[in-house]
Design a protein around this motif. Sequence first.
Motif, PDB file in Angstrom:
ATOM      1  N   ASP A  91      40.294  36.744  29.005  1.00 39.00           N
ATOM      2  CA  ASP A  91      40.285  35.321  28.669  1.00 39.00           C
ATOM      3  C   ASP A  91      39.820  34.455  29.838  1.00 39.00           C
ATOM      4  O   ASP A  91      39.170  33.430  29.638  1.00 39.00           O
ATOM      5  CB  ASP A  91      41.689  34.860  28.255  1.00 39.00           C
ATOM      6  CG  ASP A  91      42.218  35.610  27.054  1.00 39.00           C
ATOM      7  OD1 ASP A  91      41.412  35.947  26.162  1.00 39.00           O
ATOM      8  OD2 ASP A  91      43.434  35.875  27.005  1.00 39.00           O
ATOM      9  N   THR A  92      40.222  34.842  31.052  1.00 38.45           N
ATOM     10  CA  THR A  92      39.949  33.994  32.216  1.00 38.45           C
ATOM     11  C   THR A  92      39.578  34.836  33.432  1.00 38.45           C
ATOM     12  O   THR A  92      39.868  36.033  33.500  1.00 38.45           O
ATOM     13  CB  THR A  92      41.178  33.142  32.609  1.00 38.45           C
ATOM     14  OG1 THR A  92      42.250  34.016  32.974  1.00 38.45           O
ATOM     15  CG2 THR A  92      41.612  32.243  31.474  1.00 38.45           C
ATOM     16  N   ALA A  93      38.966  34.170  34.392  1.00 34.61           N
ATOM     17  CA  ALA A  93      38.713  34.763  35.710  1.00 34.61           C
ATOM     18  C   ALA A  93      39.139  33.767  36.770  1.00 34.61           C
ATOM     19  O   ALA A  93      39.066  32.545  36.559  1.00 34.61           O
ATOM     20  CB  ALA A  93      37.237  35.111  35.888  1.00 34.61           C
ATOM     21  N   SER A  94      39.611  34.259  37.898  1.00 34.86           N
ATOM     22  CA  SER A  94      39.881  33.396  39.044  1.00 34.86           C
ATOM     23  C   SER A  94      39.179  33.989  40.259  1.00 34.86           C
ATOM     24  O   SER A  94      39.101  35.211  40.416  1.00 34.86           O
ATOM     25  CB  SER A  94      41.390  33.260  39.303  1.00 34.86           C
ATOM     26  OG  SER A  94      41.968  34.513  39.609  1.00 34.86           O
ATOM     27  N   TYR A  95      38.639  33.091  41.085  1.00 39.84           N
ATOM     28  CA  TYR A  95      37.852  33.496  42.247  1.00 39.84           C
ATOM     29  C   TYR A  95      38.471  32.856  43.489  1.00 39.84           C
ATOM     30  O   TYR A  95      38.474  31.637  43.626  1.00 39.84           O
ATOM     31  CB  TYR A  95      36.400  33.033  42.110  1.00 39.84           C
ATOM     32  CG  TYR A  95      35.737  33.412  40.810  1.00 39.84           C
ATOM     33  CD1 TYR A  95      35.077  34.631  40.659  1.00 39.84           C
ATOM     34  CD2 TYR A  95      35.753  32.541  39.710  1.00 39.84           C
ATOM     35  CE1 TYR A  95      34.458  34.982  39.464  1.00 39.84           C
ATOM     36  CE2 TYR A  95      35.139  32.876  38.511  1.00 39.84           C
ATOM     37  CZ  TYR A  95      34.491  34.097  38.395  1.00 39.84           C
ATOM     38  OH  TYR A  95      33.879  34.426  37.210  1.00 39.84           O
ATOM     39  N   VAL A 105      38.800  38.601  43.206  1.00 44.61           N
ATOM     40  CA  VAL A 105      38.478  38.148  41.853  1.00 44.61           C
ATOM     41  C   VAL A 105      39.515  38.741  40.906  1.00 44.61           C
ATOM     42  O   VAL A 105      39.803  39.940  40.970  1.00 44.61           O
ATOM     43  CB  VAL A 105      37.074  38.608  41.421  1.00 44.61           C
ATOM     44  CG1 VAL A 105      36.796  38.191  39.981  1.00 44.61           C
ATOM     45  CG2 VAL A 105      36.014  38.047  42.350  1.00 44.61           C
ATOM     46  N   THR A 106      40.095  37.908  40.037  1.00 43.29           N
ATOM     47  CA  THR A 106      41.085  38.395  39.075  1.00 43.29           C
ATOM     48  C   THR A 106      40.657  38.028  37.662  1.00 43.29           C
ATOM     49  O   THR A 106      40.339  36.875  37.371  1.00 43.29           O
ATOM     50  CB  THR A 106      42.476  37.782  39.346  1.00 43.29           C
ATOM     51  OG1 THR A 106      42.946  38.223  40.622  1.00 43.29           O
ATOM     52  CG2 THR A 106      43.477  38.231  38.284  1.00 43.29           C
ATOM     53  N   LEU A 107      40.658  39.023  36.780  1.00 42.27           N
ATOM     54  CA  LEU A 107      40.427  38.833  35.347  1.00 42.27           C
ATOM     55  C   LEU A 107      41.756  38.982  34.639  1.00 42.27           C
ATOM     56  O   LEU A 107      42.539  39.888  34.954  1.00 42.27           O
ATOM     57  CB  LEU A 107      39.439  39.882  34.826  1.00 42.27           C
ATOM     58  CG  LEU A 107      38.041  39.862  35.441  1.00 42.27           C
ATOM     59  CD1 LEU A 107      37.287  41.133  35.092  1.00 42.27           C
ATOM     60  CD2 LEU A 107      37.270  38.646  34.959  1.00 42.27           C
ATOM     61  N   LEU A 183      43.296  42.303  36.127  1.00 44.07           N
ATOM     62  CA  LEU A 183      42.514  43.186  36.980  1.00 44.07           C
ATOM     63  C   LEU A 183      42.039  42.393  38.194  1.00 44.07           C
ATOM     64  O   LEU A 183      41.389  41.358  38.043  1.00 44.07           O
ATOM     65  CB  LEU A 183      41.307  43.723  36.213  1.00 44.07           C
ATOM     66  CG  LEU A 183      40.330  44.582  37.015  1.00 44.07           C
ATOM     67  CD1 LEU A 183      40.890  45.985  37.201  1.00 44.07           C
ATOM     68  CD2 LEU A 183      38.973  44.654  36.316  1.00 44.07           C
ATOM     69  N   THR A 184      42.360  42.873  39.388  1.00 40.21           N
ATOM     70  CA  THR A 184      41.944  42.188  40.613  1.00 40.21           C
ATOM     71  C   THR A 184      41.104  43.121  41.471  1.00 40.21           C
ATOM     72  O   THR A 184      41.475  44.270  41.711  1.00 40.21           O
ATOM     73  CB  THR A 184      43.160  41.713  41.424  1.00 40.21           C
ATOM     74  OG1 THR A 184      43.907  40.771  40.656  1.00 40.21           O
ATOM     75  CG2 THR A 184      42.717  41.041  42.719  1.00 40.21           C
ATOM     76  N   ILE A 185      39.958  42.618  41.917  1.00 37.19           N
ATOM     77  CA  ILE A 185      39.098  43.316  42.870  1.00 37.19           C
ATOM     78  C   ILE A 185      39.154  42.530  44.168  1.00 37.19           C
ATOM     79  O   ILE A 185      38.928  41.322  44.175  1.00 37.19           O
ATOM     80  CB  ILE A 185      37.654  43.391  42.352  1.00 37.19           C
ATOM     81  CG1 ILE A 185      37.619  44.110  41.009  1.00 37.19           C
ATOM     82  CG2 ILE A 185      36.749  44.095  43.359  1.00 37.19           C
ATOM     83  CD1 ILE A 185      36.272  44.044  40.318  1.00 37.19           C
ATOM     84  N   MET A 186      39.480  43.196  45.264  1.00 37.50           N
ATOM     85  CA  MET A 186      39.682  42.482  46.526  1.00 37.50           C
ATOM     86  C   MET A 186      39.201  43.325  47.699  1.00 37.50           C
ATOM     87  O   MET A 186      39.036  44.546  47.579  1.00 37.50           O
ATOM     88  CB  MET A 186      41.162  42.145  46.704  1.00 37.50           C
ATOM     89  CG  MET A 186      42.048  43.355  46.943  1.00 37.50           C
ATOM     90  SD  MET A 186      43.803  43.062  46.654  1.00 37.50           S
ATOM     91  CE  MET A 186      43.921  43.565  44.935  1.00 37.50           C
ATOM     92  N   ASP A 187      38.985  42.662  48.820  1.00 42.62           N
ATOM     93  CA  ASP A 187      38.627  43.348  50.056  1.00 42.62           C
ATOM     94  C   ASP A 187      39.694  43.016  51.094  1.00 42.62           C
ATOM     95  O   ASP A 187      39.842  41.858  51.498  1.00 42.62           O
ATOM     96  CB  ASP A 187      37.249  42.890  50.540  1.00 42.62           C
ATOM     97  CG  ASP A 187      36.777  43.652  51.774  1.00 42.62           C
ATOM     98  OD1 ASP A 187      37.529  44.508  52.281  1.00 42.62           O
ATOM     99  OD2 ASP A 187      35.648  43.398  52.238  1.00 42.62           O
TER     100      ASP A 187
END
Length: 228
Positions: A91-95, A105-107, A183-187
Amino acid sequence: MTSSRNGSALRSLLITVAMVLAAMGIAHGEETSPMAMPSLLRGVRIGMAEDELHKVRPGAERFELLGEPAVQGDDPNPLYTEVFSGSPFFDTASYLFCDRKLCAVTLASVGEGKAFAELQAKIAQGALKKWGAKPERLLSLGVSQEREIEQRKRGALLWKEGTFRVLLTFALASKAGPADAALTIMDLKLLPEELRTTFFQSLTAIVPGQDQHLFSPLEMQVASPLFE
């Protein structure tokens, strides 16, 4: 009624993620290459600058809390949110930006019923196909905003590649609220130490023989398309 409840739960989930991400300090690090981004975020990469995000995700807007920007003025760590209208999965994404570079980035998605249970399964099984079949299995112990509601448990899958992390959490529908997936992708190289601690402190090891039902999305039989 269900739509209103789900919308409220999604806002709560997004605000919780936003507050955790946006409340932290500044990180310093070199621009890096991301693990493979989801196809719906084509063009987005960890380490990109704010103006680059504007070009590839023009629908992303600065996060506001109660109608006001979360931080006034020139914020080196802004948080942007985007509402998807055509995504079959989220539904959403956050950056989140750290020292003017995209660091996480989180979906997120919230729903109820059999259809959303199947959606969770498609997200989880697609993630296994995309990032590898052997992630670390953990529990995410999120704390509810309501004191009378017990602590919310979520199944969690964690992939690691160098300094990159991909974290998928999913909660089944219960009295604590509707089902959700995030779902979060991070460094880690770009995240401040405080944020790393906050992000991972809710994760804990699974006790053998307990809470296996939380990982039911991995066992459900679902048809394509899977999340990619």
